[in-house]
Structures are given as structure tokens and as C-alpha cells.
Design a protein around this motif. Structure first.
Motif, PDB file in Angstrom:
ATOM      1  N   LEU A 277      12.648  16.065  -5.406  1.00 19.24           N
ATOM      2  CA  LEU A 277      12.038  16.248  -4.281  1.00 19.24           C
ATOM      3  C   LEU A 277      10.461  16.582  -4.566  1.00 19.24           C
ATOM      4  O   LEU A 277      10.073  16.874  -5.667  1.00 19.24           O
ATOM      5  N   THR A 278       9.672  16.656  -3.528  1.00 17.36           N
ATOM      6  CA  THR A 278       8.172  16.676  -3.781  1.00 17.36           C
ATOM      7  C   THR A 278       7.303  17.147  -2.653  1.00 17.36           C
ATOM      8  O   THR A 278       8.223  17.342  -1.389  1.00 17.36           O
ATOM      9  N   VAL A 279       6.161  17.272  -2.662  1.00 19.83           N
ATOM     10  CA  VAL A 279       5.491  17.842  -1.318  1.00 19.83           C
ATOM     11  C   VAL A 279       4.343  16.985  -1.306  1.00 19.83           C
ATOM     12  O   VAL A 279       3.624  16.788  -2.413  1.00 19.83           O
ATOM     13  N   PHE A 280       4.044  16.330   0.079  1.00 25.49           N
ATOM     14  CA  PHE A 280       2.772  15.532   0.221  1.00 25.49           C
ATOM     15  C   PHE A 280       2.186  15.885   1.365  1.00 25.49           C
ATOM     16  O   PHE A 280       2.609  15.934   2.514  1.00 25.49           O
ATOM     17  N   GLU A 281       1.039  16.298   1.302  1.00 24.78           N
ATOM     18  CA  GLU A 281       0.310  16.819   2.489  1.00 24.78           C
ATOM     19  C   GLU A 281       0.926  17.982   3.225  1.00 24.78           C
ATOM     20  O   GLU A 281       1.001  17.778   4.519  1.00 24.78           O
ATOM     21  N   GLY A 282       1.668  18.771   2.514  1.00 25.97           N
ATOM     22  CA  GLY A 282       2.109  19.731   3.348  1.00 25.97           C
ATOM     23  C   GLY A 282       3.475  19.352   3.943  1.00 25.97           C
ATOM     24  O   GLY A 282       4.321  20.079   4.651  1.00 25.97           O
ATOM     25  N   CYS A 283       4.082  18.171   3.692  1.00 26.17           N
ATOM     26  CA  CYS A 283       5.385  17.685   4.281  1.00 26.17           C
ATOM     27  C   CYS A 283       6.451  17.571   3.053  1.00 26.17           C
ATOM     28  O   CYS A 283       5.816  17.123   2.136  1.00 26.17           O
ATOM     29  N   LEU A 284       7.704  17.801   3.264  1.00 26.00           N
ATOM     30  CA  LEU A 284       8.696  17.381   2.248  1.00 26.00           C
ATOM     31  C   LEU A 284       8.855  16.173   1.891  1.00 26.00           C
ATOM     32  O   LEU A 284       8.612  15.251   2.836  1.00 26.00           O
ATOM     33  N   GLY A 285       9.086  15.738   0.872  1.00 28.36           N
ATOM     34  CA  GLY A 285       9.274  14.452   0.359  1.00 28.36           C
ATOM     35  C   GLY A 285      10.360  14.172  -0.542  1.00 28.36           C
ATOM     36  O   GLY A 285      10.712  15.027  -1.380  1.00 28.36           O
ATOM     37  N   VAL A 286      10.952  13.274  -0.736  1.00 30.84           N
ATOM     38  CA  VAL A 286      11.861  12.627  -1.501  1.00 30.84           C
ATOM     39  C   VAL A 286      11.389  11.388  -2.479  1.00 30.84           C
ATOM     40  O   VAL A 286      11.034  10.534  -2.003  1.00 30.84           O
ATOM     41  N   SER A 287      11.760  11.473  -3.607  1.00 32.82           N
ATOM     42  CA  SER A 287      11.413  10.338  -4.556  1.00 32.82           C
ATOM     43  C   SER A 287      12.573   9.712  -5.226  1.00 32.82           C
ATOM     44  O   SER A 287      13.549  10.450  -5.769  1.00 32.82           O
ATOM     45  N   PHE A 288      12.914   8.644  -4.995  1.00 31.28           N
ATOM     46  CA  PHE A 288      13.932   7.867  -5.571  1.00 31.28           C
ATOM     47  C   PHE A 288      13.401   6.825  -6.622  1.00 31.28           C
ATOM     48  O   PHE A 288      12.696   6.123  -6.480  1.00 31.28           O
ATOM     49  N   PHE A 289      13.943   7.038  -7.791  1.00 27.67           N
ATOM     50  CA  PHE A 289      13.649   6.225  -8.904  1.00 27.67           C
ATOM     51  C   PHE A 289      14.814   5.462  -9.528  1.00 27.67           C
ATOM     52  O   PHE A 289      16.093   6.047  -9.760  1.00 27.67           O
ATOM     53  N   GLN A 296      11.707   0.875 -10.693  1.00 25.68           N
ATOM     54  CA  GLN A 296      10.648   1.206  -9.777  1.00 25.68           C
ATOM     55  C   GLN A 296      11.119   2.367  -8.870  1.00 25.68           C
ATOM     56  O   GLN A 296      12.057   3.154  -9.143  1.00 25.68           O
ATOM     57  N   PHE A 297      10.110   2.800  -8.119  1.00 29.04           N
ATOM     58  CA  PHE A 297      10.515   3.938  -7.294  1.00 29.04           C
ATOM     59  C   PHE A 297       9.950   4.135  -5.831  1.00 29.04           C
ATOM     60  O   PHE A 297       9.082   3.149  -5.474  1.00 29.04           O
ATOM     61  N   GLU A 298      10.415   4.926  -4.971  1.00 33.46           N
ATOM     62  CA  GLU A 298      10.011   5.054  -3.646  1.00 33.46           C
ATOM     63  C   GLU A 298       9.797   6.547  -3.149  1.00 33.46           C
ATOM     64  O   GLU A 298      10.624   7.337  -3.755  1.00 33.46           O
ATOM     65  N   ILE A 299       8.570   6.559  -2.381  1.00 35.54           N
ATOM     66  CA  ILE A 299       8.660   8.123  -2.183  1.00 35.54           C
ATOM     67  C   ILE A 299       8.354   8.159  -0.734  1.00 35.54           C
ATOM     68  O   ILE A 299       7.678   7.345  -0.086  1.00 35.54           O
ATOM     69  N   TRP A 300       9.399   8.887   0.158  1.00 31.07           N
ATOM     70  CA  TRP A 300       9.509   8.935   1.526  1.00 31.07           C
ATOM     71  C   TRP A 300       9.195  10.630   1.731  1.00 31.07           C
ATOM     72  O   TRP A 300       9.143  11.436   1.171  1.00 31.07           O
ATOM     73  N   VAL A 301       8.180  10.539   3.075  1.00 33.91           N
ATOM     74  CA  VAL A 301       7.827  11.791   3.241  1.00 33.91           C
ATOM     75  C   VAL A 301       8.445  12.051   4.777  1.00 33.91           C
ATOM     76  O   VAL A 301       8.613  11.200   5.646  1.00 33.91           O
ATOM     77  N   ASN A 319       6.402  -1.639 -12.394  1.00 31.95           N
ATOM     78  CA  ASN A 319       5.794  -1.619 -13.408  1.00 31.95           C
ATOM     79  C   ASN A 319       5.783  -0.365 -14.050  1.00 31.95           C
ATOM     80  O   ASN A 319       4.626   0.112 -14.766  1.00 31.95           O
ATOM     81  N   LEU A 320       6.996   0.298 -13.945  1.00 30.79           N
ATOM     82  CA  LEU A 320       6.801   1.456 -14.888  1.00 30.79           C
ATOM     83  C   LEU A 320       7.141   1.202 -16.364  1.00 30.79           C
ATOM     84  O   LEU A 320       8.236   0.765 -16.611  1.00 30.79           O
ATOM     85  N   ALA A 321       6.471   1.811 -17.165  1.00 32.89           N
ATOM     86  CA  ALA A 321       6.519   1.500 -18.585  1.00 32.89           C
ATOM     87  C   ALA A 321       7.005   2.656 -19.533  1.00 32.89           C
ATOM     88  O   ALA A 321       7.120   2.423 -20.655  1.00 32.89           O
ATOM     89  N   PHE A 322       7.275   3.800 -19.019  1.00 32.34           N
ATOM     90  CA  PHE A 322       7.546   4.803 -20.203  1.00 32.34           C
ATOM     91  C   PHE A 322       9.107   5.583 -20.049  1.00 32.34           C
ATOM     92  O   PHE A 322       8.875   6.703 -20.232  1.00 32.34           O
ATOM     93  N   GLY A 323       9.773   4.916 -19.539  1.00 31.83           N
ATOM     94  CA  GLY A 323      11.316   5.514 -19.307  1.00 31.83           C
ATOM     95  C   GLY A 323      11.516   5.326 -17.598  1.00 31.83           C
ATOM     96  O   GLY A 323      11.091   5.003 -17.011  1.00 31.83           O
ATOM     97  N   THR A 351      -1.170   3.415  -7.097  1.00 27.69           N
ATOM     98  CA  THR A 351      -0.301   2.629  -6.203  1.00 27.69           C
ATOM     99  C   THR A 351      -0.913   1.458  -5.480  1.00 27.69           C
ATOM    100  O   THR A 351      -0.388   0.663  -5.151  1.00 27.69           O
ATOM    101  N   ARG A 352      -2.286   1.454  -5.556  1.00 29.41           N
ATOM    102  CA  ARG A 352      -3.004   0.161  -5.339  1.00 29.41           C
ATOM    103  C   ARG A 352      -2.850  -0.733  -6.383  1.00 29.41           C
ATOM    104  O   ARG A 352      -2.611  -1.986  -5.751  1.00 29.41           O
ATOM    105  N   ARG A 353      -3.046  -0.669  -7.446  1.00 32.73           N
ATOM    106  CA  ARG A 353      -3.172  -1.622  -8.453  1.00 32.73           C
ATOM    107  C   ARG A 353      -1.662  -1.791  -9.333  1.00 32.73           C
ATOM    108  O   ARG A 353      -1.519  -2.650 -10.019  1.00 32.73           O
ATOM    109  N   LYS A 354      -0.642  -0.927  -8.728  1.00 29.67           N
ATOM    110  CA  LYS A 354       0.551  -0.899  -9.302  1.00 29.67           C
ATOM    111  C   LYS A 354       0.641  -0.951 -10.651  1.00 29.67           C
ATOM    112  O   LYS A 354       0.860  -1.630 -11.502  1.00 29.67           O
ATOM    113  N   PHE A 355      -0.068   0.086 -11.342  1.00 28.03           N
ATOM    114  CA  PHE A 355      -0.493   0.179 -12.821  1.00 28.03           C
ATOM    115  C   PHE A 355      -0.177   1.790 -13.039  1.00 28.03           C
ATOM    116  O   PHE A 355      -0.519   2.705 -12.558  1.00 28.03           O
TER     117      PHE A 355
END
Length: 445
Positions: A277-289, A296-301, A319-323, A351-355
Motif C-alpha cells: 500500500l502507498t499514499v499518493f497526493e493524500g489518496c490511498l494507493g495499491v502497488s502490484f509488483f 513490472q508494476f502498476e500503482i492504482w489510486v 525494465n525493473l533491474a534490481f529484484g 515513469t516517463r522514460r521507463k528507467f
């Protein structure tokens, strides 16, 4: 007489400064002074407490704490994990939103240590944070707990919350701090199991700061695992809700206003993998890895809290490189996300350059964990009325006169109204010096 015209001309241009005992700041209203001071960096504000008694009064007021908290920048709180107690540390790092090469520009950096900022040495667990206050505990090898502490490391203040009878030996104990905006009370939630085995049922109790006692709460949800992130959103704390087979099927929450548990739905798209779970601009978020061969991952808010239809996919990453274990910490400008990877390194994802790349921020070695943290000047003198407040030895100052231990009752604090700022004070100016006991003690990194 000097006949050199060049020397005479330069001398005439030197400004003449007339010393005055009157401070120009004293001509401003108290509201404006506190507004100005609340915009300064933390260390600067701590130094401003030493300028005069008037400024100390302003910075110690609850109205100032409220102003500062509203604009306090989200920072990192990094805690090292080591078998050697001497190598453990707790460090606050505030960064700018744009890295230069592999480094961020560090705006603020402070190390929190015992006798200056914390009640413990570095052998403790951060349960969670709320409004700049930390809920910490010490867990022993047998799973039992020491007293729970509520502390503000910036001010070096802390309150000990004693455990109820038998509370220290309960199973899967978790403590979480929250705030009720309606009653303006801070509360500590304790979730646990009274016994082991498949037939055991989850239980919960709550401690309202200032009351001195725990109260039972019924209809507790199971699998009450509070993860390391700033989970306090919309008056509630949140955690991933799991079935008996540990698969994720929802989000658990506890509301500190009505003191009730509830369950929120996950976003419409969910693949098995690492869920945080995370917080984005005061909203609850969920990260799926996704931990497959092509991670790859997705972050929903959740744009509208409690509305399952408002889930929106905010970010995608490849392009996730470290685990495969990433915990989003801070969402920066220009589409940058600061993450923790495998309790080993801090990484930045564009998130723009996917790096993705490793970022060096603080000089910590070995395993570590980090949480997003908003430092504040919320004083436990205001929060913990009726509690026995203690101040770290080097922060106690004049208020330590009544007790050699630095402890005193919070009800003796003269709190001004939070909604009505104090009137302008004229009996103190820059020449009104303060005892050296009020000098802030900041451990340099």
C-alpha cells in the motif's frame, strides 16, 4: 584632511547603520510571524527557538504546529537493520524533487539518537507514524513487548504507554497510532491474538492518549498486519487483508473517528505477486509488483475514498533491474518515484522514460527500511494532557527543573487556542536572551 578624491568618494558610499534595540519583527502580527517561521527548514526553526523568548513562545504554540504540519515536506525516515546495536541508526532525510546524476540534493539531514531525540537506543521497531509523531516499541526474542512509546524526535519529547495485564505476551501484536480530527485526540490501536491455533480469533483494544486506560473493541478483522508505510489516510489506517492461505483479497482499515473496522476492495485488476500500500497526493494507493521473468508494476489510486469505482491506474513500470520487492515511498515531481528495494537500496524510477537507477541519499550501510515521514512540531505537551511527558535529557531545559528525570505532567502546559492565534507579544525582543538549556541539540551526520 584627505586629498584623495577616490578615497573620499568610496568612503561616502559606505552605508551608516544606526543600532536599534527594537526588533522589526515585533512590528508584525503574531499570525504573520508564525506563518513566516513555519516555512523555514527544521534546523533553522530549532535555532529560531533560541533567538528570544517571544519566538520560542510562537514556535511552541499549537497554532504554529498546525501551520507547519500543513506545509511540512514529505521526507524519508531511514532505519538501519543490523545485529550490531552500535551500527543501527535512525536518520531523517529531506530531498529535492530532481536528482543530479545518481544523487539527490539533500535539503535536510538529521540523525536521531537516544538522550537527544528518542527514548530508546536504536534497538526498537517503528510501528507507524502520524502527524510527525512516531509509535515505537521494543520487541524481545520471545515475541513479548516492552512499553509502547509515542514520541516526537524533532522536539525530543516522548510518552510511555504502559501495557495492560498480559498484553505483552499476546500473539501477532501490532500497535498503530492514529488521530481523530473531530475530538482532536490521538489514539493507539492494539490488535492481537490471545492464543495460538486455528481456533484463535483476532481481538483489538484502543488507548486514547490522556485517559490512562485501554478499552476493548469488538468485531476485529483477522490478519491485522500493519506494513511499514505512512498508512494514515482519511482518518483511518490501512493494511493488506489476507485469507487463511495468505492470498490478498482486500484492504483492511480502522477508522479512529468511529473506532470501527472495515474492508475496502482492491482495484479491478489484480495479479498475484507482491502487494503493498502507498499514499499518493493524500489518496490511498495499491502497488502490484509482478515477479515473473519480465517484472513490472502498476500503482492504482482510490481517487474518492471508499468508492470502489474511483480506482484509477496512475503509474505503470517496466525494465525493473534490481529484484522483485519494491516499496513506493515518495512520489516526486516530473513522474519520479522513490522506492525501497529488498531492504537494501533506494532506487528512483522515471515513469516517463521507463528507467530505474540506484540513488545514493544517506550514508547508511547494510540492510535498512524507510518510510515516508512528515516531520512536525506537534508537541506532546498538547497531545498528551494527563500523561507523564518525558523529554530527552539534553532537550529538557528549564522544564526539567521540577524533576531530575525530565518528566512532568502535561496538564501543567499553558496551551493557547488552536483556532485563535495568540496576541502579539511586546515584552520580548531579539535582545531578550534565553537560557542555553533551550539550545536545540542536533546530531550531525
Amino acid at each position: 584632511m584627505d586629498d584623495n578624491p577616490r578615497k573620499r568618494a568610496s568612503s561616502s558610499q559606505i552605508p551608516i547603520v544606526i543600532a536599534s534595540s527594537e526588533c522589526l519583527m515585533n512590528k508584525l502580527t503574531s499570525c504573520l510571524i508564525m506563518d513566516i517561521l513555519s516555512r523555514l527548514p527544521i534546523k533553522t526553526i530549532l535555532n529560531c527557538r533560541c533567538v528570544c523568548k517571544t519566538w520560542l513562545h510562537y514556535i511552541s504554540d499549537s497554532f504554529f504546529a498546525k501551520l507547519h504540519l500543513e506545509r511540512s515536506p514529505t521526507s524519508l525516515l531511514v532505519k538501519t537493520i543490523s545485529n550490531n546495536p552500535e551500527s543501527r541508526s535512525l536518520q531523517l532525510v529531506q530531498i529535492t524533487g530532481k536528482p543530479v546524476g545518481l544523487r539527490f540534493r539533500v535539503v535536510e539531514e538529521m540523525k536521531f539518537v537516544q538522550e537527544i531525540n528518542l527514548p530508546y537506543n536504536n534497538d526498537f521497531l517503528i510501528q507507524n507514524s502520524c502527524n510527525g509523531l512516531l509509535c515505537i516499541s521494543q520487541t524481545f526474542q520471545d515475541g513479548s513487548h516492552d512499553d509502547i512509546y509515542l514520541c516526537n524526535p524533532i522536539l525530543g519529547e516522548y510518552i510511555s504507554i504502559p501495557l495492560a495485564a498480559g498484553q505483552g505476551t499476546r500473539h501477532k501484536s501490532s500497535f498503530s497510532l492514529g488521530y481523530s480530527a473531530i475530538t482532536k485526540e490521538y489514539k493507539v490501536l492494539h490488535t492481537f491474538y490471545s492464543k495460538k491455533g486455528p481456533d484463535s480469533q483476532p481481538e483489538a483494544e484502543i488507548y486514547t492518549i490522556g485517559t490512562g486506560k485501554w478499552r476493548g473493541i469488538y468485531k476485529a478483522l483477522r490478519s491485522l498486519d500493519i506494513f511499514m508505510f505512512d498508512s494514515f489516510v482519511c482518518g483511518s489506517i490501512h493494511w493488506v487483508f489476507r485469507d487463511e492461505d495468505t492470498s490478498v483479497n482486500g484492504i483492511g482499515s480502522f477508522n479512529f473517528e468511529n473506532e470501527q473496522f472495515s474492508q475496502l476492495s482492491l482495484p479491478p485488476r489484480y495479479d498475484e505477486g507482491v502487494v503493498t500500500l502507498t499514499v499518493f497526493e493524500g489518496c490511498l494507493g495499491v502497488s502490484f509488483f509482478n515477479t515473473s521473468s519480465d517484472p513490472q508494476f502498476e500503482i492504482w489510486v482510490m481517487k474518492e475514498y471508499g468508492n470502489r469505482q474511483s480506482w484509477t491506474k496512475q503509474f505503470t513500470g517496466t525494465n525493473l533491474a534490481f529484484g522483485n520487492l519494491y516499496v513506493p515511498l515518495i512520489f516526486l515531481n516530473s513522474g519520479l518515484i522513490l522506492m525501497m528495494n529488498n531492504h537494501e537500496r533506494l532506487v528512483i524510477y522515471d515513469t516517463r522514460r521507463k528507467f530505474m537507477n540506484v540513488i545514493r541519499i544517506c550514508q547508511t550501510q547494510g540492510s535498512k527500511y524507510a518510510i515516508a515521514y512528515k516531520p512536525s512540531f506537534v508537541s506532546l505537551k498538547d497531545v498528551g494532557k494527563g500523561e507523564q511527558l518525558k523529554m530527552s535529557r539534553k532537550q529538557a531545559g528549564r522544564e526539567d527543573d521540577k524533576s531530575s528525570s525530565g518528566a512532568y505532567n502535561c496538564t501543567s502546559h499553558d496551551q493557547l487556542s488552536e483556532s485563535i492565534p495568540p496576541q502579539h507579544i511586546t515584552n520580548g525582543d531579539l535582545s531578550d536572551s534565553i537560557s542555553a538549556d533551550f539550545l536545540p541539540v542536533i546530531s550531525s551526520s
